[in-house]
Design an enzyme around this catalytic site. Structure first.
Site, PDB file in Angstrom:
ATOM      1  N   TYR A 196      35.871  38.742  46.443  1.00 36.93           N
ATOM      2  CA  TYR A 196      36.310  39.179  45.119  1.00 36.93           C
ATOM      3  C   TYR A 196      37.341  38.182  44.593  1.00 36.93           C
ATOM      4  O   TYR A 196      37.198  36.982  44.799  1.00 36.93           O
ATOM      5  CB  TYR A 196      36.806  40.624  45.192  1.00 36.93           C
ATOM      6  CG  TYR A 196      36.790  41.264  43.826  1.00 36.93           C
ATOM      7  CD1 TYR A 196      35.597  41.358  43.113  1.00 36.93           C
ATOM      8  CD2 TYR A 196      37.951  41.732  43.237  1.00 36.93           C
ATOM      9  CE1 TYR A 196      35.570  41.901  41.845  1.00 36.93           C
ATOM     10  CE2 TYR A 196      37.925  42.283  41.963  1.00 36.93           C
ATOM     11  CZ  TYR A 196      36.735  42.368  41.277  1.00 36.93           C
ATOM     12  OH  TYR A 196      36.719  42.901  40.020  1.00 36.93           O
ATOM     13  N   ARG A 200      33.432  40.516  29.567  1.00 33.45           N
ATOM     14  CA  ARG A 200      34.846  40.161  29.784  1.00 33.45           C
ATOM     15  C   ARG A 200      35.094  40.079  31.287  1.00 33.45           C
ATOM     16  O   ARG A 200      35.683  40.965  31.884  1.00 33.45           O
ATOM     17  CB  ARG A 200      35.762  41.198  29.134  1.00 33.45           C
ATOM     18  CG  ARG A 200      37.219  40.751  29.020  1.00 33.45           C
ATOM     19  CD  ARG A 200      38.160  41.924  28.933  1.00 33.45           C
ATOM     20  NE  ARG A 200      38.092  42.784  30.103  1.00 33.45           N
ATOM     21  CZ  ARG A 200      38.746  42.570  31.234  1.00 33.45           C
ATOM     22  NH1 ARG A 200      39.510  41.506  31.361  1.00 33.45           N
ATOM     23  NH2 ARG A 200      38.631  43.414  32.256  1.00 33.45           N
ATOM     24  N   LYS A 248      32.301  44.003  44.039  1.00 39.11           N
ATOM     25  CA  LYS A 248      32.973  45.300  44.059  1.00 39.11           C
ATOM     26  C   LYS A 248      32.313  46.249  45.053  1.00 39.11           C
ATOM     27  O   LYS A 248      32.988  46.936  45.824  1.00 39.11           O
ATOM     28  CB  LYS A 248      32.943  45.918  42.656  1.00 39.11           C
ATOM     29  CG  LYS A 248      34.035  45.421  41.706  1.00 39.11           C
ATOM     30  CD  LYS A 248      35.375  46.060  42.023  1.00 39.11           C
ATOM     31  CE  LYS A 248      36.508  45.506  41.174  1.00 39.11           C
ATOM     32  NZ  LYS A 248      36.566  46.045  39.833  1.00 39.11           N
ATOM     33  N   GLU A 274      32.380  48.171  34.499  1.00 37.75           N
ATOM     34  CA  GLU A 274      33.090  47.003  35.014  1.00 37.75           C
ATOM     35  C   GLU A 274      33.022  45.834  34.025  1.00 37.75           C
ATOM     36  O   GLU A 274      31.938  45.422  33.621  1.00 37.75           O
ATOM     37  CB  GLU A 274      32.482  46.578  36.357  1.00 37.75           C
ATOM     38  CG  GLU A 274      33.229  45.485  37.060  1.00 37.75           C
ATOM     39  CD  GLU A 274      34.628  45.922  37.490  1.00 37.75           C
ATOM     40  OE1 GLU A 274      35.538  45.082  37.431  1.00 37.75           O
ATOM     41  OE2 GLU A 274      34.791  47.086  37.885  1.00 37.75           O
ATOM     42  N   ASP A 275      34.179  45.343  33.618  1.00 41.14           N
ATOM     43  CA  ASP A 275      34.315  44.122  32.813  1.00 41.14           C
ATOM     44  C   ASP A 275      33.531  44.175  31.504  1.00 41.14           C
ATOM     45  O   ASP A 275      32.877  43.196  31.116  1.00 41.14           O
ATOM     46  CB  ASP A 275      33.916  42.904  33.643  1.00 41.14           C
ATOM     47  CG  ASP A 275      35.016  42.544  34.637  1.00 41.14           C
ATOM     48  OD1 ASP A 275      36.097  43.145  34.575  1.00 41.14           O
ATOM     49  OD2 ASP A 275      34.797  41.656  35.480  1.00 41.14           O
ATOM     50  N   ASP A 310      36.985  50.753  35.911  1.00 42.40           N
ATOM     51  CA  ASP A 310      37.958  50.222  36.857  1.00 42.40           C
ATOM     52  C   ASP A 310      38.999  49.347  36.177  1.00 42.40           C
ATOM     53  O   ASP A 310      40.155  49.328  36.583  1.00 42.40           O
ATOM     54  CB  ASP A 310      37.243  49.435  37.956  1.00 42.40           C
ATOM     55  CG  ASP A 310      38.179  49.067  39.092  1.00 42.40           C
ATOM     56  OD1 ASP A 310      38.887  49.962  39.583  1.00 42.40           O
ATOM     57  OD2 ASP A 310      38.221  47.887  39.481  1.00 42.40           O
ATOM     58  N   ASP A 311      38.608  48.610  35.140  1.00 45.26           N
ATOM     59  CA  ASP A 311      39.552  47.741  34.446  1.00 45.26           C
ATOM     60  C   ASP A 311      40.623  48.553  33.726  1.00 45.26           C
ATOM     61  O   ASP A 311      41.767  48.120  33.621  1.00 45.26           O
ATOM     62  CB  ASP A 311      38.812  46.861  33.439  1.00 45.26           C
ATOM     63  CG  ASP A 311      37.691  46.078  34.095  1.00 45.26           C
ATOM     64  OD1 ASP A 311      37.994  45.234  34.945  1.00 45.26           O
ATOM     65  OD2 ASP A 311      36.523  46.341  33.781  1.00 45.26           O
ATOM     66  N   ASN A 359      44.313  37.989  36.466  1.00 49.51           N
ATOM     67  CA  ASN A 359      43.398  37.305  37.377  1.00 49.51           C
ATOM     68  C   ASN A 359      42.572  36.274  36.619  1.00 49.51           C
ATOM     69  O   ASN A 359      42.354  36.421  35.423  1.00 49.51           O
ATOM     70  CB  ASN A 359      42.442  38.327  38.017  1.00 49.51           C
ATOM     71  CG  ASN A 359      43.130  39.201  39.037  1.00 49.51           C
ATOM     72  OD1 ASN A 359      43.896  38.722  39.848  1.00 49.51           O
ATOM     73  ND2 ASN A 359      42.873  40.502  38.976  1.00 49.51           N
TER      74      ASN A 359
END
Length: 558
Positions: free
Chosen positions: A109, A163, A181, A253-254, A276-277, A418
């Site tokens: 990750y 993203r 993930k 996710e993203d 999760d973000d 990150n």
């Protein structure tokens, strides 16, 4: 189904399946044991001649594999090595990850997954690691799910690649994130890998480099938007629930800011889902804040927070902090938000800018004077906690850290962006400019620091402390919903796992090598809440919840 015995090609050049049972076993990652097959197994399964005569235990295989991993010449080579291992020998892969978590996680990750996504088309392995659902296949998604070989799917991580970390639109190449993930769901949380499914929703990309790359493997068109986009996402979610059941956990996710909040609001009360973000990042950041109280002497309700960055991560953390303060004090959420300030690319989010602000920023548009930059905001607002989610490298400069140190004896400096190259400051900078007073955390890993004879361990606010435990909880109790209360409870449970020796080194997170036990503690706290609130479908409630959770966890063994 009978297996053809001939290996000869037909007139079109296609080949029939090999008849050897042993060969097919060796080519099936979940069945392959490599040299660990016993003599009896080699005889019975038709493996004689397909592998050398030596035998090797799983322990020996792990030792040999980690040595080979360490010999890889670059971070991306290490990433590709681990992916190839997962493709060929999944039990060994998860054994390596589980036993060498802190060493391997950066190459599964963050930070290396960022480079892997940028180059995903070039390093793409042809063994299926998930489902690629193209917008061109709309109307067929339910039947495409049947192409995946496993039917008992409990956890899905899916992205549209818009993203990816701090790298922006990566299109289909963002698939590296769901793959990574879910590997951590298993390695860190014990969710069985057969119950995990990574998914890419390929709706195109606006990344010109991708569109112009002759080797890009995604859909070559600009991103689908509007009602067609929403209908495609809805078709996938409804197809997943139809095939796998009401309790299948769906992790957004993203997704880009313009879709992330909207989609979460649209679906969070209908299916078992979370982002999760927004929520996972929030829970791990809140855990660090809660865990820092023994160092700072300041409980969460007495902090004054300033965020650099007001996107989905920043807004998610801010909202969960406000919720935590509400839970601790009983004050209204609106009142609790008054302790939290946000700075975006145009300066301080404030009431005077309300007409131009995105929806998720409005709750933090307070009636204060506008200031244009971070240093002025720190001087004016005098925060005790500074949280970076901006992807603006080096934005926490010496003047900012020194000003934070004037506001608090032990300022919280959380540089969470990150990958590593995007961090707002390094731990060395934070400790040096605060004369060792800063309580520092980052999003990506940094090495320990020595300053004036004292050893400091920078805490990594890694979402892997939260989402594997959330996934394990959802699987263990058949959760039908995931709420803000679950995330607050998860954050409190995580904060309670920080040992004294970590706090002595100014670290507000536990050791990554302890993450399996941490995930069990997080899962247990959530599962208790799921049964208390009626959001569990595994009935009747097990008498010993922790024993039940441990009974459903996957251990890589032969």
């Amino acid at each position: 189904m009978s297996v053809p015995t001939s290996s000869a090609g037909d007139a079109t050049g296609s080949k029939e399946m090999p008849s050897s049972k042993g060969y097919r076993i060796m080519k099936t990652p979940s069945l392959n044991k490599g040299l660990a097959f016993t003599e009896m197994e080699r005889e019975e399964l038709g493996l004689k001649g397909l592998i050398p005569s030596a035998t090797m235990t799983l322990d020996s295989q792990v030792k040999m594999t980690i040595l080979e991993f360490r010999r890889q010449s670059s971070p991306l080579d290490k990433y590709v090595f681990l992916q190839s291992l997962q493709d060929a020998h999944s039990t060994l892969y998860y054994a390596v990850l589980s036993r060498h978590t802190s060493e391997c996680m950066p190459f599964v990750y963050t930070p290396v997954v960022g480079e892997a996504c940028q180059k995903f088309s070039q390093i793409y392995r042809h063994t299926p690691q998930g489902l690629y659902l193209s917008f061109e296949d709309r109307g067929k998604l339910r039947s495409i799910l049947d192409n995946w070989p496993e039917n008992d799917i409990r956890a899905i991580v899916f992205t549209d690649g818009e993203r990816i970390l701090g790298l922006g639109d990566q299109g289909l190449d963002g698939m590296g994130i769901p793959i990574g993930k879910l590997a951590l769901y298993t390695a860190c949380g014990g969710v069985p890998p057969s119950q995990c499914l990574p998914v890419s929703l390929d709706v195109g990309t606006n990344n010109e480099d991708k569109l112009n790359d002759p080797f890009y493997i995604g859909l070559r068109r600009r991103r689908v938007t509007g009602p067609e986009y929403d209908a495609f996402v809805a078709e996938f979610i409804e197809a997943a629930v139809d095939k796998y059941g009401r309790s299948v956990m769906l992790q957004f996710e993203d997704f880009g800011n313009k879709n992330a909040f909207r989609l979460l609001e649209r679906w969070q009360n209908e299916v078992c889902c979370f982002n999760d973000d927004i929520q996972g990042t929030a829970a791990v950041a809140l855990a660090g804040i809660l865990g820092s109280t023994p160092l700072t002497g300041i409980p969460v309700e007495h902090h004054r927070f300033l965020f650099l960055g007001a996107g989905e991560a920043g807004a998610g953390i801010a909202e969960l902090i406000a919720y935590a303060v509400h839970c601790e004090t009983g004050e209204s959420i609106e009142e609790c938000r008054k302790h939290i300030f946000m700075l975006d690319s145009k300066g301080l989010v404030c009431k005077a800018r309300a007409s131009d602000l995105q929806h998720h920023k409005l709750p933090f548009a307070h009636d204060v004077d506008h200031v244009p930059d971070l240093l002025t905001a720190v001087r004016t607002l005098k925060p005790t906690a500074l949280i970076g989610v901006s992807t603006l490298a080096k934005s926490f400069d010496q003047a900012v850290i020194e000003e934070m140190s004037a506001n608090s004896a032990r300022p919280l400096i959380f540089a969470l962006s990150n990958p590593t190259s995007k961090a707002e400051c390094t731990p060395q900078e934070a400790y040096q400019w605060s004369d060792g007073a800063a309580v520092y955390a980052s999003g990506s890993p940094f090495e320990p620091v020595e300053y004036k004879g004292k050893a400091y361990i920078p805490g990594q606010g890694n979402n892997a402390y939260i989402f594997p435990g959330v996934g394990l909880a959802a699987v263990a109790c058949g959760a039908t919903q995931i709420t803000d209360l679950d995330m607050y409870i998860a954050a409190k449970a995580l904060a309670e796992t920080i040992s004294k020796d970590r706090l002595d080194a100014s670290c507000v997170y536990p050791r990554l090598d302890d993450i399996r036990e941490v995930s069990v503690k997080v899962a247990l706290a959530i599962v208790k809440n799921k049964y208390a609130t009626g959001h569990a479908s595994v009935l009747p409630q097990p008498l010993d919840l922790e024993a039940h959770i441990r009974s459903v966890t996957y251990e890589p063994r032969y």
